[in-house]
Scaffold this motif. Structure first.
Motif, PDB file in Angstrom:
ATOM      1  N   GLN A   9       7.359   2.647  -9.138  1.00 45.11           N
ATOM      2  CA  GLN A   9       7.934   3.989  -9.194  1.00 45.11           C
ATOM      3  C   GLN A   9       9.118   3.964 -10.155  1.00 45.11           C
ATOM      4  OE1 GLN A   9       9.691   5.658  -5.598  1.00 45.11           O
ATOM      5  NE2 GLN A   9       8.732   7.633  -6.064  1.00 45.11           N
ATOM      6  N   SER A  10       9.152   4.919 -11.071  1.00 46.12           N
ATOM      7  CA  SER A  10      10.155   4.917 -12.140  1.00 46.12           C
ATOM      8  C   SER A  10      11.314   5.844 -11.828  1.00 46.12           C
ATOM      9  CB  SER A  10       9.510   5.325 -13.462  1.00 46.12           C
ATOM     10  OG  SER A  10       8.929   6.614 -13.350  1.00 46.12           O
ATOM     11  N   LEU A  11      12.487   5.456 -12.335  1.00 41.63           N
ATOM     12  CA  LEU A  11      13.684   6.284 -12.227  1.00 41.63           C
ATOM     13  C   LEU A  11      14.555   6.023 -13.444  1.00 41.63           C
ATOM     14  CD1 LEU A  11      15.505   8.217 -10.561  1.00 41.63           C
ATOM     15  CD2 LEU A  11      16.564   6.165  -9.570  1.00 41.63           C
ATOM     16  N   VAL A  12      14.953   7.099 -14.140  1.00 42.33           N
ATOM     17  CA  VAL A  12      15.778   6.985 -15.347  1.00 42.33           C
ATOM     18  C   VAL A  12      17.141   7.607 -15.069  1.00 42.33           C
ATOM     19  CG1 VAL A  12      15.984   7.522 -17.805  1.00 42.33           C
ATOM     20  CG2 VAL A  12      13.726   7.127 -16.796  1.00 42.33           C
ATOM     21  N   THR A  13      18.200   6.858 -15.340  1.00 33.42           N
ATOM     22  CA  THR A  13      19.566   7.367 -15.157  1.00 33.42           C
ATOM     23  C   THR A  13      20.395   7.009 -16.391  1.00 33.42           C
ATOM     24  OG1 THR A  13      20.207   5.325 -14.007  1.00 33.42           O
ATOM     25  CG2 THR A  13      19.494   7.197 -12.649  1.00 33.42           C
ATOM     26  N   GLU A  26      11.337   2.521   1.304  1.00 36.17           N
ATOM     27  CA  GLU A  26      12.444   2.995   0.473  1.00 36.17           C
ATOM     28  C   GLU A  26      13.580   1.980   0.390  1.00 36.17           C
ATOM     29  OE1 GLU A  26      12.553   5.681  -1.555  1.00 36.17           O
ATOM     30  OE2 GLU A  26      10.428   5.745  -0.993  1.00 36.17           O
ATOM     31  N   THR A  27      13.648   1.063   1.345  1.00 37.77           N
ATOM     32  CA  THR A  27      14.732   0.062   1.348  1.00 37.77           C
ATOM     33  C   THR A  27      14.240  -1.337   1.042  1.00 37.77           C
ATOM     34  OG1 THR A  27      14.471  -0.221   3.756  1.00 37.77           O
ATOM     35  CG2 THR A  27      16.108   1.398   2.980  1.00 37.77           C
ATOM     36  N   LYS A  28      12.932  -1.506   0.861  1.00 36.36           N
ATOM     37  CA  LYS A  28      12.369  -2.821   0.552  1.00 36.36           C
ATOM     38  C   LYS A  28      11.523  -2.694  -0.731  1.00 36.36           C
ATOM     39  CE  LYS A  28      12.113  -4.337   5.388  1.00 36.36           C
ATOM     40  NZ  LYS A  28      11.236  -4.859   6.460  1.00 36.36           N
ATOM     41  N   PHE A  29      11.870  -3.493  -1.744  1.00 41.23           N
ATOM     42  CA  PHE A  29      11.171  -3.320  -3.021  1.00 41.23           C
ATOM     43  C   PHE A  29      11.436  -4.520  -3.955  1.00 41.23           C
ATOM     44  CE2 PHE A  29      15.194  -0.964  -2.960  1.00 41.23           C
ATOM     45  CZ  PHE A  29      15.900  -1.639  -3.946  1.00 41.23           C
ATOM     46  N   ALA A  55       0.834  -1.205   0.000  1.00 45.94           N
ATOM     47  CA  ALA A  55       0.000   0.000   0.000  1.00 45.94           C
ATOM     48  C   ALA A  55       0.867   1.252   0.000  1.00 45.94           C
ATOM     49  CB  ALA A  55      -0.923  -0.006   1.225  1.00 45.94           C
ATOM     50  N   TYR A  56       2.078   1.129   0.524  1.00 47.48           N
ATOM     51  CA  TYR A  56       3.029   2.244   0.523  1.00 47.48           C
ATOM     52  C   TYR A  56       3.278   2.744  -0.906  1.00 47.48           C
ATOM     53  CZ  TYR A  56       7.574   4.605   0.955  1.00 47.48           C
ATOM     54  OH  TYR A  56       8.602   5.508   0.893  1.00 47.48           O
ATOM     55  N   ALA A  57       3.317   1.797  -1.850  1.00 48.07           N
ATOM     56  CA  ALA A  57       3.637   2.147  -3.236  1.00 48.07           C
ATOM     57  C   ALA A  57       2.559   3.002  -3.871  1.00 48.07           C
ATOM     58  CB  ALA A  57       3.843   0.871  -4.060  1.00 48.07           C
ATOM     59  N   LYS A  77      10.376   0.275  -9.666  1.00 45.83           N
ATOM     60  CA  LYS A  77      10.365  -0.368  -8.362  1.00 45.83           C
ATOM     61  C   LYS A  77       8.963  -0.424  -7.766  1.00 45.83           C
ATOM     62  CE  LYS A  77      15.120   0.755  -6.980  1.00 45.83           C
ATOM     63  NZ  LYS A  77      15.969   1.485  -6.000  1.00 45.83           N
ATOM     64  N   LEU A  78       8.620  -1.605  -7.288  1.00 43.53           N
ATOM     65  CA  LEU A  78       7.388  -1.815  -6.523  1.00 43.53           C
ATOM     66  C   LEU A  78       7.806  -1.831  -5.052  1.00 43.53           C
ATOM     67  CD1 LEU A  78       4.375  -2.552  -6.240  1.00 43.53           C
ATOM     68  CD2 LEU A  78       5.040  -4.950  -6.577  1.00 43.53           C
TER      69      LEU A  78
END
Length: 634
Positions: free
Chosen positions: A163-167, A183-186, A89-91, A178-179
């Motif tokens: 949650q998306s992140l592009v680098t 912030e440290t569990k996914f 649910a955090y996501a 990331k699902l």
């Protein structure tokens, strides 16, 4: 008894009946409005079925508690508010967006819902109607991980918020989806996209989820894709659309080309949702232990089923390493082209149906390099013609041997007829003397068949090569707009189609049929002149006469919707065969010289081989048994 013949009235009757049948078929064809209505109804049924399946799967994502009020349209926030995502649910509260990446050859969209690709466009290609090639679009594909949680829920990642992140890493683009539980569990899908590369490095891994994912239950990967139509003839494209896979021992296998098929395969290296000219391939760094593969043919009626060819699926179990997921894959979205696929050194080019065994070897090590070389200097149609000329010249010695054997049999025919007449009451004796004469003269009916058998591997290899030669796709030659498709010179009116033939007229198959007719006319006449008259031969001769007409008709009818490059090859090949035959007949072989050589060979003592002796003894024993049976009857 007088032989019955078709008179003019009978012929006219048959023509009228055939015309009436064609008119009835034409008049019963659906109108364009009816076809459009049927297409719309079918599309609505597909969408309804898809919504039904997704609704059922959405219900499965909740816990074993009663969540019967879940609706397919519920938002992630609504699900989170209803406590249906559990630890995830955090996501739902995190800001995210779809990600678009273009590497020059692939235009990709990664979806925030489900974390996987929602759109894959091949930037350098268009279909027969100049529309961009999409391998993934409008929910025709789904990539889902199904797993149980420690609080007794069953979740599907395709319904969950990533949650998306592009680098950037040098020239490479990294897309992290990331699902998250925190912030440290996914659970993470990590994609590495390289410039101008059809292969995407894809990793599935988790961090800190050992207290969230129930390790005692299987973690299931479920991937399906419905193949979109890209060729002008959907039935022709569908013929070369097939799920192909490789075991870890290097052996390649396929699911059924037609109907529905399902198979559970062990130790899989890669699997290909292969279409005619484009493929989606999943490559695993470590062999997948057990994968259930499915294939369903969606083209039941090519007039109605015009959007998709097949639906492919793959289900497997993902193993945990140290209570975490860590699985590396490669995702290929690109052309089903030998050069491109072989560049990855994964044996992916084996997914192209170049033929099994010897035929595939001939294509891979002879015809592909030869055609690649020729087409780099010549227009593609001209390259086909030059390649055909080179092949026919290389095989001309076979045609020479075949014709020489026929001429020898023609010269021996009077003597063979005399032997038959002399021993008309003793067939065994006649056969013995016939074999002895042929052996002395160095002539045998088999000698004419063997050259034809030698040509068969080349014939079949080329039959497999041209329809899957990616280089021919959308290449023009003369009136043909696309050498990988049919060369229509006339389109029948809307709604009219001839069974087995189609709704258009292609010219290259007609030219090839005419060339086959004249070639068979020449060779069949020679065979009939050289063959001794035997019982049953009048019927055989009649059959050969029918074949002269039947083979060209088969060519014209069944190749009407085939690749025009293949029909061009057959046309040129038969023209060259006619030319070679006329040169051999008129300028190389001299019947008087061959007769003189036969007489010299007949005069020489001929030592029988072990095989000939054995055959002679067997025939003599059979004759003795026959004679003894006659005496016993008396």
């Amino acid at each position: 008894m007088e032989e019955k013949k078709l008179d003019v009235k009978s012929i006219i009757g048959f023509v009228l009946i055939f015309g009436i049948l064609l008119f009835m078929m034409w008049s019963n064809q659906p109108t364009p409005e009816e076809k459009a209505a049927e297409e719309k109804v079918k599309q609505e049924q597909v969408e309804a079925e898809k919504a039904k399946v997704e609704a059922q799967e959405d219900v499965k994502t909740v816990a074993v508690e009663d969540f019967s009020n879940v609706q397919p349209g519920d938002s992630l926030q609504q699900l989170a508010a209803q406590n249906k995502l559990g630890a995830f649910a955090y996501a739902a509260g995190l800001a995210s967006q779809d990600v678009t990446v273009d590497n020059g050859v692939l235009h990709l969209i990664f979806s925030k819902k489900g974390g996987h690709l929602s759109e894959v466009k091949l930037s350098k290609f268009v279909d027969f109607d100049s529309i961009p090639i999409y391998l993934v679009k409008e929910n025709n594909a789904s990539f889902n991980i199904n797993f149980g949680t420690t609080d007794s829920r069953i979740l599907n990642t395709k319904n969950l918020p990533f949650q998306s992140l592009v680098t950037k890493n040098g020239e490479n683009t990294l897309v992290s989806m990331k699902l998250k539980v925190s912030e440290t569990k996914f659970l993470e899908y990590l994609y590495v996209i390289k410039p101008n590369d059809y292969m995407i490095d894809f990793t599935i891994k988790s961090q800190g989820l050992n207290t969230v994912i129930n390790g005692s239950q299987d973690i299931k990967l479920d991937w399906y894709q419905t193949s979109k139509r890209h060729d002008e003839s959907i039935s022709y494209e569908n013929r070369y659309t097939r799920l192909t896979y490789q075991h870890d021992d290097g052996s390649v296998d396929k699911l059924s080309q037609a109907g529905e098929d399902e198979e559970t395969v062990e130790d899989l290296d890669w699997l290909s949702f292969r279409q005619h000219f484009f493929s989606t391939i999943l490559v695993s760094d470590t062999p997948l232990k057990s994968v259930t593969l499915t294939s369903k043919d969606l083209v039941e009626d090519e007039k109605i089923d015009t959007l998709f060819t097949k639906r492919f699926g793959a289900k497997t179990i993902l193993a945990l390493t140290g209570n975490e997921l860590n699985q590396n894959f490669g995702l290929f979205y690109g052309p089903t082209e030998s050069k491109t696929l072989s560049s990855y050194e994964k044996n992916l080019e084996e997914s192209i149906p170049f033929g099994w065994g010897l035929f595939g070897w001939i294509n891979k090590f002879l015809f592909i390099p030869l055609f690649t070389f020729l087409s780099s200097y010549l227009p593609y149609g001209v390259a086909i013609i030059v390649m055909t000329v080179l092949i026919k010249l290389a095989m001309s010695f076979v045609q020479y041997k075949q014709y020489l054997s026929q001429m020898k049999m023609k010269i021996l025919k009077p003597e063979l007829e005399a032997i038959k007449e002399k021993h008309k009451d003793n067939k065994m004796k006649a056969q013995q003397e016939t074999m002895a004469l042929q052996n002395k003269a160095g002539a045998s009916p088999l000698a004419g068949c063997l050259p034809a058998l030698i040509q068969m591997p080349v014939f079949y290899a080329l039959f497999m090569f041209f329809p899957v030669a990616f280089a021919l796709r959308q290449k023009k030659f003369l009136w043909a707009d696309d050498l990988s498709s049919f060369d229509s010179i006339y389109q029948f009116p809307d709604g009219f189609s001839i069974p087995l033939y189609g709704d258009h007229i292609s010219l290259f198959p007609i030219l090839a049929g005419v060339a086959i007719f004249f070639y068979m006319k020449l060779t069949t006449g020679q065979q009939q002149m050289s063959a001794p008259q035997q019982e049953g031969m009048p019927d055989m001769a009649k059959m050969m006469k029918y074949m002269i007409y039947f083979a060209p008709i088969m060519m014209i009818v069944f190749f009407n919707s085939y690749a025009s490059g293949l029909s061009l090859y057959y046309f040129i090949s038969n023209l060259i065969s006619i030319g070679i035959l006329l040169v051999i007949k008129n300028y190389i072989l001299d019947e008087d010289k061959i007769l003189a050589k036969i007489q010299v060979q007949k005069a020489k003592p001929k030592k029988e081989s072990k095989f000939q002796k054995k055959m002679k003894n067997m025939m003599e024993q059979a004759e003795q048994q026959k004679q003894s049976q006659k005496k016993n009857k008396k």
